[in-house]
Scaffold this active site. Structure first.
Site, PDB file in Angstrom:
ATOM      1  N   GLU A  41       0.459   5.447  12.697  1.00 32.85           N
ATOM      2  CA  GLU A  41      -0.765   4.826  13.206  1.00 32.85           C
ATOM      3  C   GLU A  41      -0.741   3.310  13.144  1.00 32.85           C
ATOM      4  O   GLU A  41      -1.457   2.656  13.909  1.00 32.85           O
ATOM      5  CB  GLU A  41      -2.004   5.390  12.512  1.00 32.85           C
ATOM      6  CG  GLU A  41      -2.125   5.102  11.047  1.00 32.85           C
ATOM      7  CD  GLU A  41      -3.288   5.849  10.408  1.00 32.85           C
ATOM      8  OE1 GLU A  41      -3.748   6.857  10.964  1.00 32.85           O
ATOM      9  OE2 GLU A  41      -3.726   5.406   9.352  1.00 32.85           O
ATOM     10  N   ASP A  42       0.090   2.720  12.285  1.00 33.69           N
ATOM     11  CA  ASP A  42       0.095   1.261  12.138  1.00 33.69           C
ATOM     12  C   ASP A  42       1.260   0.560  12.825  1.00 33.69           C
ATOM     13  O   ASP A  42       1.248  -0.658  12.964  1.00 33.69           O
ATOM     14  CB  ASP A  42       0.120   0.878  10.650  1.00 33.69           C
ATOM     15  CG  ASP A  42      -1.172   1.225   9.939  1.00 33.69           C
ATOM     16  OD1 ASP A  42      -2.172   1.540  10.615  1.00 33.69           O
ATOM     17  OD2 ASP A  42      -1.175   1.191   8.696  1.00 33.69           O
TER      18      ASP A  42
ATOM     19  N   HIS B 190       3.274   7.348   5.193  1.00 33.22           N
ATOM     20  CA  HIS B 190       2.030   7.970   5.643  1.00 33.22           C
ATOM     21  C   HIS B 190       1.246   7.180   6.690  1.00 33.22           C
ATOM     22  O   HIS B 190       0.536   7.767   7.488  1.00 33.22           O
ATOM     23  CB  HIS B 190       1.126   8.340   4.454  1.00 33.22           C
ATOM     24  CG  HIS B 190       0.414   7.197   3.823  1.00 33.22           C
ATOM     25  ND1 HIS B 190       1.006   6.391   2.860  1.00 33.22           N
ATOM     26  CD2 HIS B 190      -0.844   6.734   3.999  1.00 33.22           C
ATOM     27  CE1 HIS B 190       0.127   5.476   2.479  1.00 33.22           C
ATOM     28  NE2 HIS B 190      -0.997   5.665   3.151  1.00 33.22           N
ATOM     29  N   ASP B 191       1.359   5.872   6.728  1.00 36.73           N
ATOM     30  CA  ASP B 191       0.633   5.073   7.720  1.00 36.73           C
ATOM     31  C   ASP B 191       1.528   4.554   8.844  1.00 36.73           C
ATOM     32  O   ASP B 191       1.066   3.823   9.716  1.00 36.73           O
ATOM     33  CB  ASP B 191      -0.035   3.872   7.040  1.00 36.73           C
ATOM     34  CG  ASP B 191      -1.290   4.235   6.277  1.00 36.73           C
ATOM     35  OD1 ASP B 191      -1.914   5.274   6.596  1.00 36.73           O
ATOM     36  OD2 ASP B 191      -1.669   3.486   5.359  1.00 36.73           O
TER      37      ASP B 191
ATOM     38  N   HIS C 226       0.828  -1.214   0.000  1.00 40.42           N
ATOM     39  CA  HIS C 226       0.000   0.000   0.000  1.00 40.42           C
ATOM     40  C   HIS C 226       0.866   1.269   0.000  1.00 40.42           C
ATOM     41  O   HIS C 226       0.753   2.075  -0.931  1.00 40.42           O
ATOM     42  CB  HIS C 226      -0.991  -0.012   1.156  1.00 40.42           C
ATOM     43  CG  HIS C 226      -1.717   1.289   1.313  1.00 40.42           C
ATOM     44  ND1 HIS C 226      -2.621   1.757   0.393  1.00 40.42           N
ATOM     45  CD2 HIS C 226      -1.623   2.237   2.270  1.00 40.42           C
ATOM     46  CE1 HIS C 226      -3.070   2.944   0.772  1.00 40.42           C
ATOM     47  NE2 HIS C 226      -2.480   3.257   1.909  1.00 40.42           N
TER      48      HIS C 226
ATOM     49  N   ASP D  83      -3.556   8.490  -1.403  1.00 42.10           N
ATOM     50  CA  ASP D  83      -3.984   7.346  -0.593  1.00 42.10           C
ATOM     51  C   ASP D  83      -5.409   6.937  -0.962  1.00 42.10           C
ATOM     52  O   ASP D  83      -5.704   5.748  -1.157  1.00 42.10           O
ATOM     53  CB  ASP D  83      -3.884   7.750   0.886  1.00 42.10           C
ATOM     54  CG  ASP D  83      -4.289   6.667   1.865  1.00 42.10           C
ATOM     55  OD1 ASP D  83      -3.940   5.489   1.647  1.00 42.10           O
ATOM     56  OD2 ASP D  83      -4.926   7.015   2.878  1.00 42.10           O
TER      57      ASP D  83
END
Length: 172
Positions: free
Chosen positions: A71-72, A67-68, A43, A124
């Site tokens: 949070e991930d 970008h993630d 992704h 995204d």
């Protein structure tokens, strides 16, 4: 952790190194999977590829990879923030902006983003809309956020906006 950061910092140059950003993103998403069972890193890699294909700046491409990550990441939020700063300090503010606080309405969140963060968010959305067919609820969330922008925002490439309109229809 401190020793790891010191080792990464010795390689820090004026520009962020693409290979280090990719390695950090891959490490941050290690063992994670998407809904379709593919490794999650596909992704951020896809979002970053869109950023490159649409001709966005290096910093947008760097932030797309990461970008993630906040949070991930399965470890400490402070640790991943420090690592992002060590590898690409210019990307950290964008990545932090893109870390959505679920208590904020999604449309308000998208409207609050800076130009660079908004570019990454719309990349995204495009990637999610093409890669994994969004469920009705997600499609509506994305569509409403795009409509709330009132047309193509500053900084968004015409081809990027056109790709979103191909999926979501007229977004004015």
């Amino acid at each position: 952790m401190k020793l790891l950061l010191e080792n990464w910092r010795q390689y820090l140059k004026e520009e962020c190194e693409a290979s280090e950003i990719e390695a950090l993103a891959t490490w941050a998403h290690d063992g994670q999977q998407r809904r379709d069972g593919t490794p999650y890193i596909t992704h951020p890699a896809g979002v970053a590829k869109f950023a490159e294909d649409f001709g966005y700046s290096d910093i947008v491409q760097d932030a797309a990879w990461l970008h993630d990550a906040v949070e991930d990441f399965q470890g400490s939020e402070d640790d991943i923030k420090e690592l992002i700063w060590a590898v690409c300090p210019e990307a950290l503010p964008i990545v932090l902006e893109l870390t959505h606080d679920p208590s904020i309405v999604y449309t308000d969140y998208v409207l609050s983003l800076s130009e660079e963060a908004r570019i990454v968010k719309l990349l995204d959305i495009l990637y999610n809309s093409q890669d994994l067919t969004p469920e009705v609820k997600q499609f509506k969330k994305y569509h409403n956020a795009l409509l709330s922008l009132g047309g193509k925002p500053a900084g968004i490439n015409d081809n990027h906006w056109g790709a979103l309109e191909t999926i979501y229809g007229d977004l004015k």
